[in-house]
Design a protein around this motif. Structure first.
Motif, mmCIF file in Angstrom:
data_model
loop_
_atom_site.group_PDB
_atom_site.id
_atom_site.type_symbol
_atom_site.label_atom_id
_atom_site.label_comp_id
_atom_site.label_asym_id
_atom_site.label_seq_id
_atom_site.Cartn_x
_atom_site.Cartn_y
_atom_site.Cartn_z
ATOM 1 N N TYR A 104 0.869 -1.174 0.000
ATOM 2 C CA TYR A 104 0.000 0.000 0.000
ATOM 3 C C TYR A 104 0.906 1.224 0.000
ATOM 4 C CZ TYR A 104 -3.245 3.438 2.169
ATOM 5 O OH TYR A 104 -3.995 4.556 2.481
ATOM 6 N N PHE A 105 1.138 1.778 -1.221
ATOM 7 C CA PHE A 105 1.999 2.947 -1.305
ATOM 8 C C PHE A 105 1.917 3.663 -2.648
ATOM 9 C CE2 PHE A 105 4.524 -0.120 -3.547
ATOM 10 C CZ PHE A 105 5.280 0.611 -4.450
ATOM 11 N N GLN A 106 1.333 3.030 -3.686
ATOM 12 C CA GLN A 106 1.557 3.518 -5.044
ATOM 13 C C GLN A 106 0.282 3.871 -5.799
ATOM 14 O OE1 GLN A 106 3.092 0.183 -7.575
ATOM 15 N NE2 GLN A 106 2.320 -1.073 -5.885
ATOM 16 N N THR A 107 0.490 4.670 -6.861
ATOM 17 C CA THR A 107 -0.611 5.059 -7.729
ATOM 18 C C THR A 107 -0.758 4.056 -8.867
ATOM 19 O OG1 THR A 107 0.778 6.382 -9.216
ATOM 20 C CG2 THR A 107 -0.115 7.495 -7.241
ATOM 21 N N GLY A 108 -1.911 4.110 -9.537
ATOM 22 C CA GLY A 108 -2.151 3.240 -10.677
ATOM 23 C C GLY A 108 -1.145 3.436 -11.804
ATOM 24 N N PRO A 109 -0.863 4.698 -12.223
ATOM 25 C CA PRO A 109 0.124 4.887 -13.294
ATOM 26 C C PRO A 109 1.506 4.349 -12.938
ATOM 27 C CG PRO A 109 -1.224 6.847 -13.079
ATOM 28 C CD PRO A 109 -1.597 5.948 -11.932
ATOM 29 N N TYR A 110 1.921 4.511 -11.679
ATOM 30 C CA TYR A 110 3.230 3.973 -11.286
ATOM 31 C C TYR A 110 3.223 2.452 -11.386
ATOM 32 C CZ TYR A 110 7.376 2.653 -8.724
ATOM 33 O OH TYR A 110 8.579 2.085 -8.387
ATOM 34 N N LEU A 111 2.146 1.815 -10.927
ATOM 35 C CA LEU A 111 2.049 0.356 -10.997
ATOM 36 C C LEU A 111 2.104 -0.124 -12.440
ATOM 37 C CD1 LEU A 111 1.494 -2.443 -9.776
ATOM 38 C CD2 LEU A 111 -0.943 -1.917 -9.910
ATOM 39 N N ASP A 112 1.381 0.559 -13.324
ATOM 40 C CA ASP A 112 1.382 0.158 -14.738
ATOM 41 C C ASP A 112 2.790 0.215 -15.323
ATOM 42 O OD1 ASP A 112 -1.351 -0.181 -14.585
ATOM 43 O OD2 ASP A 112 -1.831 1.780 -15.443
ATOM 44 N N GLU A 113 3.512 1.290 -15.015
ATOM 45 C CA GLU A 113 4.876 1.436 -15.527
ATOM 46 C C GLU A 113 5.802 0.377 -14.929
ATOM 47 O OE1 GLU A 113 6.328 3.407 -17.906
ATOM 48 O OE2 GLU A 113 4.223 3.785 -18.404
ATOM 49 N N PHE A 114 5.621 0.081 -13.654
ATOM 50 C CA PHE A 114 6.459 -0.922 -12.994
ATOM 51 C C PHE A 114 6.239 -2.293 -13.631
ATOM 52 C CE2 PHE A 114 7.712 -4.054 -9.888
ATOM 53 C CZ PHE A 114 8.853 -3.512 -9.309
ATOM 54 N N ASN A 115 4.983 -2.683 -13.802
ATOM 55 C CA ASN A 115 4.682 -3.978 -14.423
ATOM 56 C C ASN A 115 5.294 -4.068 -15.816
ATOM 57 O OD1 ASN A 115 3.225 -5.327 -12.407
ATOM 58 N ND2 ASN A 115 1.290 -4.395 -13.006
ATOM 59 N N LYS A 116 5.185 -2.977 -16.568
ATOM 60 C CA LYS A 116 5.711 -2.956 -17.935
ATOM 61 C C LYS A 116 7.230 -3.085 -17.940
ATOM 62 C CE LYS A 116 5.699 -0.027 -22.097
ATOM 63 N NZ LYS A 116 5.218 1.260 -22.655
ATOM 64 N N ALA A 117 7.892 -2.373 -17.030
ATOM 65 C CA ALA A 117 9.354 -2.362 -17.013
ATOM 66 C C ALA A 117 9.946 -3.643 -16.437
ATOM 67 C CB ALA A 117 9.858 -1.150 -16.227
ATOM 68 N N LYS A 118 9.277 -4.214 -15.439
ATOM 69 C CA LYS A 118 9.837 -5.355 -14.715
ATOM 70 C C LYS A 118 9.234 -6.702 -15.119
ATOM 71 C CE LYS A 118 12.306 -2.610 -12.059
ATOM 72 N NZ LYS A 118 13.770 -2.529 -12.137
ATOM 73 N N GLY A 119 8.181 -6.663 -15.937
ATOM 74 C CA GLY A 119 7.551 -7.913 -16.339
ATOM 75 C C GLY A 119 6.766 -8.573 -15.225
ATOM 76 N N THR A 120 6.325 -7.801 -14.253
ATOM 77 C CA THR A 120 5.548 -8.341 -13.141
ATOM 78 C C THR A 120 4.057 -8.298 -13.473
ATOM 79 O OG1 THR A 120 5.730 -6.141 -12.117
ATOM 80 C CG2 THR A 120 7.233 -7.840 -11.345
ATOM 81 N N HIS A 121 3.261 -8.920 -12.613
ATOM 82 C CA HIS A 121 1.818 -9.018 -12.879
ATOM 83 C C HIS A 121 1.018 -8.624 -11.636
ATOM 84 C CE1 HIS A 121 2.736 -11.022 -16.673
ATOM 85 N NE2 HIS A 121 3.617 -11.747 -15.998
ATOM 86 N N LEU A 122 1.428 -7.535 -11.026
ATOM 87 C CA LEU A 122 0.716 -7.033 -9.864
ATOM 88 C C LEU A 122 -0.574 -6.349 -10.293
ATOM 89 C CD1 LEU A 122 3.822 -5.530 -8.038
ATOM 90 C CD2 LEU A 122 2.652 -7.674 -7.491
ATOM 91 N N VAL A 123 -1.588 -6.399 -9.433
ATOM 92 C CA VAL A 123 -2.895 -5.830 -9.784
ATOM 93 C C VAL A 123 -3.374 -4.882 -8.695
ATOM 94 C CG1 VAL A 123 -3.539 -7.862 -11.141
ATOM 95 C CG2 VAL A 123 -4.173 -7.739 -8.718
ATOM 96 N N LYS A 124 -4.213 -3.945 -9.107
ATOM 97 C CA LYS A 124 -4.848 -3.028 -8.156
ATOM 98 C C LYS A 124 -5.998 -3.764 -7.473
ATOM 99 C CE LYS A 124 -5.337 -0.170 -11.587
ATOM 100 N NZ LYS A 124 -5.704 0.961 -12.453
ATOM 101 N N ILE A 125 -5.964 -3.807 -6.162
ATOM 102 C CA ILE A 125 -7.010 -4.494 -5.411
ATOM 103 C C ILE A 125 -8.074 -3.520 -4.917
ATOM 104 C CG2 ILE A 125 -7.477 -5.845 -3.321
ATOM 105 C CD1 ILE A 125 -4.753 -7.204 -3.749
ATOM 106 N N ALA A 126 -7.663 -2.352 -4.426
ATOM 107 C CA ALA A 126 -8.637 -1.361 -3.961
ATOM 108 C C ALA A 126 -7.982 0.004 -3.852
ATOM 109 C CB ALA A 126 -9.215 -1.764 -2.605
ATOM 110 N N GLY A 127 -8.693 1.046 -4.312
ATOM 111 C CA GLY A 127 -8.218 2.415 -4.164
ATOM 112 C C GLY A 127 -8.591 2.960 -2.799
ATOM 113 N N VAL A 128 -7.678 3.737 -2.200
ATOM 114 C CA VAL A 128 -7.915 4.231 -0.847
ATOM 115 C C VAL A 128 -7.878 5.748 -0.767
ATOM 116 C CG1 VAL A 128 -7.171 4.127 1.566
ATOM 117 C CG2 VAL A 128 -6.907 2.109 0.098
ATOM 118 N N HIS A 129 -6.816 6.370 -1.276
ATOM 119 C CA HIS A 129 -6.725 7.823 -1.131
ATOM 120 C C HIS A 129 -5.876 8.431 -2.237
ATOM 121 C CE1 HIS A 129 -2.865 6.752 0.865
ATOM 122 N NE2 HIS A 129 -2.475 7.908 0.374
ATOM 123 N N ILE A 130 -5.914 9.752 -2.305
ATOM 124 C CA ILE A 130 -5.071 10.530 -3.209
ATOM 125 C C ILE A 130 -4.137 11.378 -2.347
ATOM 126 C CG2 ILE A 130 -5.023 12.428 -4.888
ATOM 127 C CD1 ILE A 130 -7.820 11.456 -5.786
#
Length: 266
Positions: free
Chosen positions: A82-108
């Motif tokens: 629990y620390f990151q935004t959706g755009p950061y996660l998308d870029e991380f998955n793309k760069a690292k080849g990982t398959h992490l998913v957004k489970i629930a949004g909490v705050h901005i």
């Protein structure tokens, strides 16, 4: 005989230490969560008693960077983070080849522009040095904030991964320094302006609603998520965590403690 007993005991301890799987895997009542210190770990500490009443012991692991929390979750060593935004996660998955998913949004956490040399963006001199995060999702976020303030024009204003190379008009001839996000508060005295993520701003004693010369509005698309592997989505412990994080008690806590620097999205 004593030697054999000792070796057997040591072997058992070694196996226990290697235990495989993520922390808490051997204890169905424990959920391990990776987070950055402020505000995420503080919010998680607040929900510990709520989860305890639901039979879940929360084990919070604090990190000071944005990479290891994702690495450890993707490798199964920690359940969720629990620390990151959706755009950061998308870029991380793309760069690292990982398959992490957004489970629930909490705050901005509205990103802000800070300065120790100037009291308003209009005071920035020609050729001012501006520090921005050095990874794509947050550099684009910083540049879009500056574009919204009229300081620059981007080739594609909707590009969330824009870099300084995408600046097509720069009326003050701003000079951009791309720096690791966690380091930005420490270089604030060395630059004219720094675009800092709220978690790091708060950790450095900055008050976004008071100290930022410009800040994202409440309509920011950069929601902070609970993130994990798809297999964690239906884990009862994770579901209880999400329910707790999106509870009225947590919303009131965020509003009271952070005064608009952390904005609930539920």
């Amino acid at each position: 005989m004593n030697r054999r007993i000792l070796l057997a005991a040591l072997g058992a301890l070694a196996l226990a230490g290697c235990g495989g799987g993520k922390p808490g895997a051997g204890d169905p009542g424990t959920l391990t969560v990776a987070a950055t210190a402020v505000p995420h770990a503080e919010i998680l500490e607040f929900v510990k008693p709520i989860l305890a009443r639901e039979g879940v012991k929360l084990d919070v692991r604090v990190f000071n960077d944005y990479v290891q929390p994702n690495v450890q979750v993707s490798e199964g060593r920690i359940a969720v983070n629990y620390f990151q935004t959706g755009p950061y996660l998308d870029e991380f998955n793309k760069a690292k080849g990982t398959h992490l998913v957004k489970i629930a949004g909490v705050h901005i956490e509205p990103l802000g522009a800070y300065s120790r040399k100037w009291k308003a963006l209009g005071e920035l001199p020609d050729g001012a040095t501006v520090a921005i995060p050095n990874e794509p999702s947050n550099s684009g976020r910083a540049l879009r904030l500056l574009a919204g303030e009229g300081l620059i024009t981007l080739r594609d204003p909707s590009d969330i991964t824009a870099t300084p190379k995408d600046v097509v008009q720069n009326r003050k001839q701003l000079k951009f320094r791309e720096i690791e996000a966690a380091t930005l508060p420490r270089v604030l005295d060395q630059v004219d302006l720094a675009l800092i993520n709220t978690n790091y701003a708060l950790d450095a004693g900055l008050n976004p609603t008071r100290d930022a010369l410009a800040i994202e509005g409440k309509d920011s698309p950069y929601v902070n998520y609970v993130v994990g592997l798809e297999s964690e989505r239906n884990d009862p412990r994770v579901q209880k965590l999400v329910t707790a994080l999106r509870s009225p008690e947590v919303k009131a806590f965020m509003e009271r403690k952070y005064g608009g620097a952390v904005v609930p999205v539920f």
